[in-house]
Design an enzyme around this catalytic site. Structure first.
Site, PDB file in Angstrom:
ATOM      1  N   ALA A 183      65.324   5.365  56.107  1.00 34.48           N
ATOM      2  CA  ALA A 183      64.350   4.375  55.646  1.00 34.48           C
ATOM      3  C   ALA A 183      62.951   4.906  55.329  1.00 34.48           C
ATOM      4  O   ALA A 183      62.285   4.364  54.455  1.00 34.48           O
ATOM      5  CB  ALA A 183      64.229   3.255  56.682  1.00 34.48           C
TER       6      ALA A 183
ATOM      7  N   PRO B 239      59.582   6.700  53.985  1.00 32.77           N
ATOM      8  CA  PRO B 239      58.447   6.034  54.597  1.00 32.77           C
ATOM      9  C   PRO B 239      58.424   4.509  54.439  1.00 32.77           C
ATOM     10  O   PRO B 239      57.491   3.872  54.882  1.00 32.77           O
ATOM     11  CB  PRO B 239      57.260   6.648  53.855  1.00 32.77           C
ATOM     12  CG  PRO B 239      57.794   6.957  52.502  1.00 32.77           C
ATOM     13  CD  PRO B 239      59.231   7.349  52.705  1.00 32.77           C
TER      14      PRO B 239
ATOM     15  N   LYS C 111      61.354   1.408  49.918  1.00 37.77           N
ATOM     16  CA  LYS C 111      62.560   0.648  49.586  1.00 37.77           C
ATOM     17  C   LYS C 111      62.841  -0.393  50.660  1.00 37.77           C
ATOM     18  O   LYS C 111      63.308  -1.495  50.360  1.00 37.77           O
ATOM     19  CB  LYS C 111      63.752   1.588  49.425  1.00 37.77           C
ATOM     20  CG  LYS C 111      63.590   2.604  48.291  1.00 37.77           C
ATOM     21  CD  LYS C 111      64.804   3.500  48.181  1.00 37.77           C
ATOM     22  CE  LYS C 111      64.582   4.591  47.155  1.00 37.77           C
ATOM     23  NZ  LYS C 111      63.577   5.575  47.578  1.00 37.77           N
TER      24      LYS C 111
ATOM     25  N   ASP D 228      69.884   6.017  50.866  1.00 39.43           N
ATOM     26  CA  ASP D 228      69.004   6.812  50.001  1.00 39.43           C
ATOM     27  C   ASP D 228      68.762   8.130  50.730  1.00 39.43           C
ATOM     28  O   ASP D 228      67.821   8.269  51.498  1.00 39.43           O
ATOM     29  CB  ASP D 228      67.697   6.051  49.770  1.00 39.43           C
ATOM     30  CG  ASP D 228      66.734   6.806  48.861  1.00 39.43           C
ATOM     31  OD1 ASP D 228      65.557   6.947  49.232  1.00 39.43           O
ATOM     32  OD2 ASP D 228      67.169   7.264  47.797  1.00 39.43           O
TER      33      ASP D 228
ATOM     34  N   CYS E 130      67.235  11.266  44.460  1.00 38.40           N
ATOM     35  CA  CYS E 130      66.290  11.497  43.364  1.00 38.40           C
ATOM     36  C   CYS E 130      66.484  12.932  42.871  1.00 38.40           C
ATOM     37  O   CYS E 130      65.519  13.691  42.743  1.00 38.40           O
ATOM     38  CB  CYS E 130      64.851  11.234  43.785  1.00 38.40           C
ATOM     39  SG  CYS E 130      64.291  12.209  45.185  1.00 38.40           S
TER      40      CYS E 130
END
Lengths: 150, 270
Positions: free
Chosen positions: B79, B81, B84, B145, B196
């Site tokens: 999670a 920083p 999202k 992520d 990313c």
């Protein structure tokens, strides 16, 4: 105790918090919205941090946190003050302003352009900022161009 | 823009009043704004108040594509920083429960700070290693992520000099997180896997690993609303399950934002 303080000082009704839970920690209290998921299973996880800070202990007193006031301060019906841009800049630079508020000495919800920013401390007719230091020292905040509408 | 605390009209009026040109950055999502030419948004009063949070457009798509429901139960496996995470809390209307997982203590501080600033009241933080998140709690919606080599952020020579290929340990970690995330899904539950980076080893290869080690995996189509390319089915001598084509690749030169890879996965019911 917490809700009684909010109601007495700021006129924020305790019923507003029916859907929330308060968690007591060594340095104060945190607030989390109640959810069935908490009881159904999330409570079985090892949780490090719950919600956001709501109240801090300041000696023998309790102080609502800035972030708590930014959410719930809008419901205050007393001990609240709408600041002019000039007054806000004065407070942010560490100076006091005079106040004719009828309230007793204590914390006051500070508003600017209709939004609650945090707290000030009213003592004998003079108000000083209790806003976070990082807001006080940010140079962009002090520029008139950012605090006033063009 | 953080709708938990601010109205779109107020934010746009305030920024416009300060001479900052603001426009919608995505046709379908009104909370996503582009402030043209704005430097240091973190020093604005609106940022302090928690009305806004600066984030790449492609990062914002993660929450929108996962589409966590109001009142739902959501896990954000990596999670910090918290960009999202807080966006998902906004989409959930600050209701239900969001479990934001972050094992690193310093990164947890940043995460906690953002949750507080943005007024997120439906989130708890856990500190498990994502690949070892306990199985005793399942989720309907999961965002994975994962840590990655970050190639998507390379848009200038300066960054390129610091870039290095992902080590095998990172590839292993990504696959383990993805598989654990899938195992944590309830039947019918959905997960968005995102990085990313462009490296197929970190993207399609990880998805291929999931598809070949687990049953009942559905790869669902994605429509990001921006120009994209489908996932690649082969790379450097390796061939991947055809279903990886349903994943999307977003490139900076086409979307003017950080490059991203996203795959939308469902655990079949029954």
């Amino acid at each position: 105790m917490l809700l009684a303080y909010l109601e007495k000082r700021f006129g924020i009704a305790g019923t507003l918090f029916r859907q929330y839970l308060f968690f007591k920690r060594s340095k104060g209290w945190r607030i989390l919205r109640a959810s069935e998921h908490l009881e159904k299973g999330v409570c079985r996880l090892k949780v490090s941090v719950v919600g956001i800070p709501a109240f801090h202990r300041v000696g023998a007193f309790i102080k609502p946190s800035t972030r708590f006031i930014q959410i719930f301060g809008v419901y205050a019906s007393r001990a609240r003050l709408e600041l002019t841009t000039e007054e806000l800049q004065r407070l942010l630079s560490g100076r006091e302003i005079e106040s004719n508020l009828p309230d007793e000495d204590g914390y006051v919800v500070l508003f600017h352009q209709g939004s609650p920013l945090g707290l000030g401390l009213l003592l004998k007719g003079r108000l000083r900022s209790q806003l976070p230091k990082d807001m006080r020292t940010s140079p962009r905040i002090h520029q008139k161009g950012l605090l006033s509408n063009k | 823009m953080n709708r938990i605390k601010a109205s779109p009209e107020r934010v746009m009026a305030e920024l416009a009043g300060r001479g900052i040109r603001v426009e919608r950055s995505h046709p379908d999502f009104p909370e996503l704004l582009a402030a043209v030419g704005l430097e240091a948004p973190g020093r604005l009063p609106a940022h302090f108040r928690g009305d806004i949070h600066a984030q790449a457009l492609t990062s914002c798509l993660c929450g929108r594509l996962l589409s966590p429901p109001v009142g739902g139960l959501v896990l954000d496996m990596c999670a910090a920083p918290g960009g999202k995470t807080t966006h998902m809390a906004d989409l959930m209307e600050n209701q239900g429960m969001l479990v934001a997982n972050e094992p690193s203590q310093p990164r947890q501080s940043a995460l906690s700070g953002n949750l507080s600033r943005l007024g997120v009241l439906n989130t708890v933080i856990t500190a498990y290693q994502a690949q070892q998140f306990p199985m005793r709690q399942r989720f309907d919606h999961i965002l994975a992520d994962v840590p990655c080599s970050g190639e998507g952020g390379i848009r200038g020579e300066g960054l390129y000099r610091e870039w290095a290929e992902a080590p095998p340990s990172l590839l292993d970690l990504q696959r383990k997180i993805l598989v654990r995330g899938f195992d944590l899904l309830t039947p019918g539950g959905v997960m968005l896997y995102s990085t990313c980076t462009y490296a197929p080893e970190e993207n399609e290869a990880a998805l291929h690993h999931l598809l070949t080690t687990r049953d009942r995996v559905d790869v669902l189509p994605l429509e990001p609303g921006l120009p994209y390319e489908p996932g690649v089915t082969s790379w450097n001598g390796s061939r991947y399950d055809q279903r990886v084509q349903k994943s999307v690749r977003l490139y900076p030169h086409r979307v003017d934002s950080v490059g991203f890879f996203m795959a939308f996965i469902r655990r079949k019911s029954g």
